[in-house]
Each structure stands twice: as C-alpha cells, then as structure tokens.
Design an enzyme around this catalytic site. Structure first.
Site, PDB file in Angstrom:
ATOM      1  N   CYS A   1       3.943   4.301   4.828  1.00 21.93           N
ATOM      2  CA  CYS A   1       3.658   3.457   6.003  1.00 21.93           C
ATOM      3  C   CYS A   1       4.509   2.193   6.053  1.00 21.93           C
ATOM      4  CB  CYS A   1       2.181   3.071   6.009  1.00 21.93           C
ATOM      5  SG  CYS A   1       1.079   4.458   6.306  1.00 21.93           S
TER       6      CYS A   1
ATOM      7  N   GLY B   1       0.852  -1.185   0.000  1.00 24.12           N
ATOM      8  CA  GLY B   1       0.000   0.000   0.000  1.00 24.12           C
ATOM      9  C   GLY B   1       0.885   1.231   0.000  1.00 24.12           C
ATOM     10  N   CYS B   2       0.490   2.235   0.713  1.00 21.97           N
ATOM     11  CA  CYS B   2       1.248   3.483   0.777  1.00 21.97           C
ATOM     12  C   CYS B   2       2.665   3.236   1.283  1.00 21.97           C
ATOM     13  CB  CYS B   2       0.527   4.451   1.704  1.00 21.97           C
ATOM     14  SG  CYS B   2       1.416   5.990   1.981  1.00 21.97           S
ATOM     15  N   PHE B   3       3.656   3.617   0.485  1.00 19.55           N
ATOM     16  CA  PHE B   3       5.033   3.342   0.899  1.00 19.55           C
ATOM     17  C   PHE B   3       5.452   4.162   2.108  1.00 19.55           C
ATOM     18  CE2 PHE B   3       6.454   5.630  -3.284  1.00 19.55           C
ATOM     19  CZ  PHE B   3       6.090   6.884  -2.806  1.00 19.55           C
TER      20      PHE B   3
END
Length: 176
Positions: free
Chosen positions: A18, A14-16
């Site tokens: 995080c 997902g969002c890098f």
C-alpha cells in the site's frame, strides 16, 4: 540520468504493497522498491519478517531527485498514508513488522522529519500522540520480486486487500 543527483528516503507505513502506489507517479520520483529494514536478521525473507521475530519492518525505499520532489514533500505524502498514532501496526495488519517509521539517511532528513512530526502533532488532526519513530537508516533488504509493484501485478487482490484494510477510509476521514 547523467548529471542528476538522486537521494534515498525510506518509510515504513504498514503493508509495503500500500505504500508504493501513492509515491509512484510523481515527477522527481525515480524508483520505489519494497523491502525490509531495521531488524537483526541478515537477508530476511517475507516469511521471516511476517513472523515478527526478525525485528524488520516492511518499508519502501524511494530514490528521488530532491530538486524536483523535495524531502519535505515526501514526508507530507508519507504522513497522509498512515495512522501515525498506532504503535501496534497499521489498519488490518498488526504486529511489529507493520509498524510505522521514518528512516533517515542524513542529518538534514532527520531534522526535517522531526520538524514535520512536531508540526503534525500540533496540527490538531489527531487527538492522540504521534508515535511514528524517526530512526537512522540501516541496511535495506529488497523484498522478493513478487512484492515489487504488487498493486500492478495483482491488481484485483491488491484492491480487495486495500479496501478491506480500512486504510482508505482512514485517509478519507483525516486528510480529505
């Protein structure tokens, strides 16, 4: 650094933003870089990837010392950061570029990833199938500098975004 043998591991979770911090401060982790992998656009920008038509996923590329932090431990830590049953993105971030994947560099990494995935599926932690694909690593494209170590550079925004995402609640409900 002389005499050390480092290896690479790449994960899409997902969002890098995080995906950096959970791997950051372990002995044996040398470097973590946010970037893009798996698509058909050469030298993609964040905007290219976010639009969703580049084919790339947001990934973290981890350089590690396998004698201090073995690949199977990286896999264990990776699984604990994601919802491996969601094929449409991760938490508040939806779309192809935010889907999960394990990108392997060697046959041994592929084998360990497959074993790890099977073990997770059989564990009973999730009541849906594990859909995270295991794919050969492709060209890694480093993300723009403002994305690197975002959790440090933009601490307040990062923490607000992460809290809003639902990721921490999911992790707490499944892994603690």
């Amino acid at each position: 650094m002389i005499g050390k043998t480092f290896e690479k591991a790449s994960f899409a979770g997902g969002c890098f933003w995080c995906m950096v911090k959970p791997f950051k401060d372990w002995d044996g982790i040398h470097d973590i870089v946010s970037g893009y992998m798996g698509g058909h656009v050469t030298d993609p920008t964040y905007e290219d990837v976010k639009k969703g038509d580049s084919g790339h996923l947001e990934v973290v590329e981890i350089t590690y010392d396998p004698t201090k932090f073995p690949y199977d431990k990286l896999l264990e830590l990776f699984w604990q950061q994601i919802d491996p049953t969601d094929a449409e993105g991760q938490f508040q971030d939806r779309g192809h570029s935010y889907t999960t994947a394990i990108f392997y560099y060697t046959d041994k990494q592929r084998e360990l990833a497959e074993i790890s995935k099977e073990k997770l599926g059989a564990s009973g932690i999730f009541n849906k199938p594990i859909v995270t694909p295991i794919r050969p690593a492709e060209t890694f494209y480093r993300a723009e500098e403002y994305h690197q170590d975002y959790y440090k550079k933009e601490k307040v925004h990062y923490e607000e975004d992460r809290a809003r995402s639902g990721r921490d609640t999911f992790i707490e409900n499944h892994w603690t």
